[in-house]
Design an enzyme around this catalytic site. Structure first.
Site, short mmCIF file in Angstrom:
data_model
loop_
_atom_site.label_atom_id
_atom_site.label_comp_id
_atom_site.label_asym_id
_atom_site.label_seq_id
_atom_site.Cartn_x
_atom_site.Cartn_y
_atom_site.Cartn_z
N HIS A 145 -1.55 -2.91 6.37
CA HIS A 145 -2.05 -1.53 6.42
C HIS A 145 -1.40 -0.68 5.33
O HIS A 145 -2.08 0.08 4.62
CB HIS A 145 -1.76 -0.95 7.81
CG HIS A 145 -2.08 0.50 7.95
ND1 HIS A 145 -3.27 0.95 8.48
CD2 HIS A 145 -1.35 1.61 7.65
CE1 HIS A 145 -3.26 2.28 8.49
NE2 HIS A 145 -2.11 2.69 8.00
N GLU A 146 -0.08 -0.79 5.19
CA GLU A 146 0.63 0.01 4.19
C GLU A 146 0.30 -0.43 2.77
O GLU A 146 0.15 0.40 1.87
CB GLU A 146 2.14 -0.06 4.43
CG GLU A 146 2.60 0.45 5.80
CD GLU A 146 2.14 1.86 6.10
OE1 GLU A 146 1.90 2.64 5.14
OE2 GLU A 146 2.02 2.21 7.29
N HIS A 149 -2.91 1.09 1.84
CA HIS A 149 -2.76 2.48 1.40
C HIS A 149 -2.45 2.54 -0.10
O HIS A 149 -3.02 3.35 -0.84
CB HIS A 149 -1.61 3.16 2.16
CG HIS A 149 -2.03 3.82 3.44
ND1 HIS A 149 -3.05 4.75 3.50
CD2 HIS A 149 -1.55 3.72 4.71
CE1 HIS A 149 -3.19 5.19 4.74
NE2 HIS A 149 -2.29 4.56 5.50
N GLU A 222 -6.96 6.71 7.05
CA GLU A 222 -6.32 5.73 7.94
C GLU A 222 -7.30 4.64 8.37
O GLU A 222 -6.92 3.47 8.50
CB GLU A 222 -5.74 6.43 9.17
CG GLU A 222 -4.47 7.21 8.90
CD GLU A 222 -3.37 6.34 8.31
OE1 GLU A 222 -3.07 5.27 8.87
OE2 GLU A 222 -2.81 6.75 7.27
#
EC number: 3.4.24.-
Length: 292
Positions: A145-146, A149, A222
């Site tokens: 997930h990071e 980003h 997100e």
């Protein structure tokens, strides 16, 4: 939420400092010496507004390390740190970005963030609470997930949006300051103390309101980062990680008198939240799978 909160607070602080510097250098007096020049003011606001946002972005990694006490892993001291480095390296390669710095910071809550000036100069950090409370598969999903980003360029995009908002914050606060200085403080020539007081106060107020817009945009990003994490680590792992976070949020360590400022702090607090509800994120992942 640390990534966005640090960026927004730094941005407001930088904006106020730049305004004070501009006042000391006489920029405000120059802009108003023959009446308020809206065109010149807009150009000034754009230069300082965008500049303030990208100064905040350039400081984001340093600020994040200082604020959280994150320790970058340079030489792995154990198998867990080695696994973190190898996992981020594999995901970064799959996402087509440079290897980020990987760090661990001491905090009881399961949390993680990514920040940095660009895709090839980023930081991915995880809390000790996350490493203790999550399985390896779940941590892998959080890392994905990071990394997503970073690959999506979210911090740069947020900086651009913040820069545009900064422009309007500086522009509107000075227009209002000029009007109030003339109408309320009765300044007839140049600008008086009322102008400077109004500008500083309104920049902070407008800056906080602008943060609501940035937070709304962050909430939309997100969902895309969740999809990126599912792609890099697997949809099942991503959903499991979100479920684990959902369970952890039910056991907040915030003092009772500060609950209003936490994730569950009601509708007003949700306006400043950088993340959508976990149920909505889980449902989005499940729905995307059913559509396929």
């Amino acid at each position: 939420m640390k990534r966005i909160a640090l960026f927004l607070l730094t941005n407001i602080a930088v904006l106020v400092v730049l305004s004070v510097v501009a006042s000391v250098l006489g920029v405000d007096r120059f802009l108003t010496q023959e009446g308020l020049s809206l065109q010149a003011l807009l150009i000034f606001s754009a230069i300082f507004g965008m500049g303030g946002s990208f100064i905040s972005l350039a400081m984001s990694k340093w600020m994040a390390k200082r604020a959280t006490g994150a320790q970058v892993i340079t030489q792995p001291r154990n198998s867990a740190e080695m696994w973190l480095l190898q996992t981020v390296e594999r995901q970064a390669r799959a996402a087509g970005i440079g290897m980020p710095e990987v760090a661990i910071y001491d905090a009881p809550e399961p949390n993680a963030f990514a920040t940095g000036m660009n895709k090839d100069n980023a930081l991915v950090a995880v809390s000790t609470g996350l490493l203790r409370s999550m399985s390896q598969d779940e941590v892998e999903a959080v890392l994905g997930h990071e990394v997503a980003h970073v690959a999506n360029g979210d911090m740069v995009t947020l900086a651009l949006i913040q820069g545009v908002l900064n422009t309007f914050v500086m522009f509107l606060s000075r227009v209002a300051g000029y009007i109030i200085d003339r109408a309320v403080f009765r300044t007839e020539r140049g600008i008086g103390p009322g102008y400077y007081i109004t500008v500083i106060v309104l920049q902070i107020v407008f800056g906080i309101l602008a943060s609501m817009i940035v937070a709304w945009f962050s909430r939309q990003r997100e969902f895309r980062a969740d999809a990126g994490g599912a792609h890099l680590a697997g949809r099942r792992k991503m959903i499991a990680a979100l479920e684990r976070l959902k369970a952890a949020h039910g056991q907040s360590t915030l003092p009772e008198n500060m609950t209003a400022f936490g994730i569950t702090g009601g509708r007003f607090a949700q306006l400043f939240s950088s993340h959508p509800p976990l149920d909505a994120r889980i449902a989005a992942l499940q729905q995307s799978h059913s559509v396929r």
